[in-house]
Design a protein around this motif. Structure first.
Motif, PDB file in Angstrom:
ATOM      1  N   GLU A 116       1.141  49.203 -26.291  1.00 43.05           N
ATOM      2  CA  GLU A 116       1.902  47.737 -26.121  1.00 43.05           C
ATOM      3  C   GLU A 116       2.343  47.601 -24.572  1.00 43.05           C
ATOM      4  O   GLU A 116       3.762  48.872 -24.122  1.00 43.05           O
ATOM      5  CB  GLU A 116       2.497  47.208 -27.032  1.00 43.05           C
ATOM      6  N   ILE A 117       2.446  47.050 -23.851  1.00 48.44           N
ATOM      7  CA  ILE A 117       2.944  46.824 -22.352  1.00 48.44           C
ATOM      8  C   ILE A 117       4.434  45.705 -22.772  1.00 48.44           C
ATOM      9  O   ILE A 117       4.244  44.410 -23.345  1.00 48.44           O
ATOM     10  CB  ILE A 117       2.199  47.203 -21.418  1.00 48.44           C
ATOM     11  N   VAL A 118       5.004  45.469 -21.850  1.00 49.20           N
ATOM     12  CA  VAL A 118       5.701  44.377 -21.358  1.00 49.20           C
ATOM     13  C   VAL A 118       6.190  43.963 -20.052  1.00 49.20           C
ATOM     14  O   VAL A 118       6.313  45.377 -19.821  1.00 49.20           O
ATOM     15  CB  VAL A 118       7.601  44.708 -22.178  1.00 49.20           C
ATOM     16  N   CYS A 119       6.744  43.275 -19.378  1.00 47.90           N
ATOM     17  CA  CYS A 119       7.010  42.957 -18.265  1.00 47.90           C
ATOM     18  C   CYS A 119       8.249  42.471 -18.194  1.00 47.90           C
ATOM     19  O   CYS A 119       8.544  41.244 -17.108  1.00 47.90           O
ATOM     20  CB  CYS A 119       5.832  42.013 -17.616  1.00 47.90           C
ATOM     21  N   LYS A 120       9.161  43.196 -18.863  1.00 51.63           N
ATOM     22  CA  LYS A 120      10.637  43.350 -18.374  1.00 51.63           C
ATOM     23  C   LYS A 120      11.116  44.253 -19.330  1.00 51.63           C
ATOM     24  O   LYS A 120      10.784  45.387 -19.561  1.00 51.63           O
ATOM     25  CB  LYS A 120      11.342  41.191 -19.257  1.00 51.63           C
ATOM     26  N   ASP A 121      13.195  44.391 -19.115  1.00 47.78           N
ATOM     27  CA  ASP A 121      13.804  45.001 -19.800  1.00 47.78           C
ATOM     28  C   ASP A 121      14.171  44.628 -20.841  1.00 47.78           C
ATOM     29  O   ASP A 121      14.829  43.633 -20.960  1.00 47.78           O
ATOM     30  CB  ASP A 121      14.898  45.443 -18.953  1.00 47.78           C
ATOM     31  N   LEU A 122      13.873  45.720 -21.874  1.00 40.30           N
ATOM     32  CA  LEU A 122      14.379  45.173 -23.173  1.00 40.30           C
ATOM     33  C   LEU A 122      15.408  45.446 -23.568  1.00 40.30           C
ATOM     34  O   LEU A 122      16.151  44.550 -24.420  1.00 40.30           O
ATOM     35  CB  LEU A 122      13.238  46.215 -24.355  1.00 40.30           C
ATOM     36  N   GLN A 123      16.282  45.970 -22.822  1.00 38.74           N
ATOM     37  CA  GLN A 123      17.546  45.994 -22.492  1.00 38.74           C
ATOM     38  C   GLN A 123      18.581  44.584 -22.353  1.00 38.74           C
ATOM     39  O   GLN A 123      19.556  43.964 -23.445  1.00 38.74           O
ATOM     40  CB  GLN A 123      18.497  47.433 -22.476  1.00 38.74           C
ATOM     41  N   THR A 124      18.204  44.212 -21.514  1.00 35.15           N
ATOM     42  CA  THR A 124      18.771  43.528 -20.294  1.00 35.15           C
ATOM     43  C   THR A 124      17.678  41.959 -20.560  1.00 35.15           C
ATOM     44  O   THR A 124      18.556  40.902 -20.616  1.00 35.15           O
ATOM     45  CB  THR A 124      18.980  43.350 -19.021  1.00 35.15           C
ATOM     46  N   GLY A 125      16.083  41.920 -21.105  1.00 41.82           N
ATOM     47  CA  GLY A 125      15.521  40.892 -20.918  1.00 41.82           C
ATOM     48  C   GLY A 125      15.390  40.431 -19.453  1.00 41.82           C
ATOM     49  O   GLY A 125      14.759  39.169 -19.241  1.00 41.82           O
ATOM     50  N   LYS A 126      15.766  41.006 -18.694  1.00 39.89           N
ATOM     51  CA  LYS A 126      15.316  40.474 -16.827  1.00 39.89           C
ATOM     52  C   LYS A 126      13.900  41.233 -16.796  1.00 39.89           C
ATOM     53  O   LYS A 126      13.290  42.288 -17.032  1.00 39.89           O
ATOM     54  CB  LYS A 126      16.570  41.268 -16.066  1.00 39.89           C
ATOM     55  N   SER A 127      13.880  40.879 -15.766  1.00 34.19           N
ATOM     56  CA  SER A 127      12.592  41.166 -15.376  1.00 34.19           C
ATOM     57  C   SER A 127      12.223  42.958 -14.780  1.00 34.19           C
ATOM     58  O   SER A 127      11.507  43.688 -14.835  1.00 34.19           O
ATOM     59  CB  SER A 127      11.963  40.488 -14.251  1.00 34.19           C
ATOM     60  N   ALA A 128      14.009  43.054 -14.180  1.00 27.77           N
ATOM     61  CA  ALA A 128      13.683  44.456 -13.330  1.00 27.77           C
ATOM     62  C   ALA A 128      12.211  44.965 -12.914  1.00 27.77           C
ATOM     63  O   ALA A 128      12.273  45.842 -12.020  1.00 27.77           O
ATOM     64  CB  ALA A 128      14.461  45.436 -14.461  1.00 27.77           C
ATOM     65  N   GLY A 129      12.209  43.592 -12.105  1.00 27.04           N
ATOM     66  CA  GLY A 129      11.038  44.080 -10.814  1.00 27.04           C
ATOM     67  C   GLY A 129       9.576  44.256 -11.229  1.00 27.04           C
ATOM     68  O   GLY A 129       8.628  44.204 -11.429  1.00 27.04           O
ATOM     69  N   PHE A 130       9.847  44.406 -13.239  1.00 31.65           N
ATOM     70  CA  PHE A 130       7.939  43.896 -13.632  1.00 31.65           C
ATOM     71  C   PHE A 130       7.899  42.596 -13.765  1.00 31.65           C
ATOM     72  O   PHE A 130       8.619  41.812 -13.194  1.00 31.65           O
ATOM     73  CB  PHE A 130       8.471  43.551 -15.027  1.00 31.65           C
TER      74      PHE A 130
END
Length: 206
Positions: A116-130
């Motif tokens: 599984e992949i995600v397009c955000k930072d799991l800690q902040t919920g922000k995109s973080a470039g993803f």
């Protein structure tokens, strides 16, 4: 440093790069030290998903709540939840289609199950470039070359930066996305990176 295979114990460091989970190697490669981090480098063409990896994928199938994404040709796809983006809700989520490109992070890569992949930072919920990568050009390079560019840099990036204004995303699955100021610049940058990939050897830049 030493060569390792999946399951081998690794030295204790403050930080570990992709391919290392806690104190064990998840994939084969050569251990490399960088400041207070331990990295695992290889020059393989085949990519095996590992937790925390930054990857570039291409959407191959769109479902109601999830997308199937290819990280490399002729390998099993991974899945991406349609809500795994910054500020995504069931009423407001990216309208990705087959063929669209995403920059993502692997969050699950267990044996015998679909990664599984995600397009955000799991800690902040922000995109973080993803997120979705629009336009540009996708390059296929060796896994080792991609990892080296992402974690240790390379003189070619400084060289190109002195000539062109461009955007770059690097996936350790052996894909690089590049977008120059125009099509000509994008193609010239792409060719220069591909030339370096052809002559890359991990030992040269260790």
């Amino acid at each position: 440093m030493a060569a390792v295979i999946p399951g081998d114990e690794v030295p204790n460091y403050e930080k570990y790069g992709p391919g290392i989970d806690s104190d064990r190697a998840l994939v084969a490669g050569i251990l490399q030290e960088q400041k207070n981090a331990l990295l695992l480098n290889n020059n393989f063409k085949h990519y095996i998903p590992a937790k925390k990896d930054h990857v570039i994928g291409i959407v191959t199938q769109k479902g109601v709540d999830r997308l199937r994404v290819s990280l490399q040709n002729f390998t099993a796809p991974v899945y991406l939840d349609s809500l795994a983006f910054e500020n995504a809700t069931r009423r407001n989520r990216p309208n990705l289609q087959k063929g669209d490109v995403v920059y993502a992070q692997v969050i699950s890569a267990e044996r015998d199950t679909e990664a599984e992949i995600v397009c955000k930072d799991l800690q902040t919920g922000k995109s973080a470039g993803f997120g979705q990568l629009k336009e540009g050009n996708i390059l296929n390079v060796s896994v080792g070359f991609a990892r080296h560019l992402l974690f240790k840099g390379h003189p070619v990036l400084e060289e190109l930066g002195a000539i062109y204004a461009y955007e770059l995303a690097i996936g350790v699955n052996g894909r690089i996305w590049v977008k120059g100021s125009d099509i000509k610049a994008t193609l010239l940058i792409s060719q220069r990176i591909l030339d370096e990939n052809r002559i890359f050897r991990p030992s040269t830049y260790a």
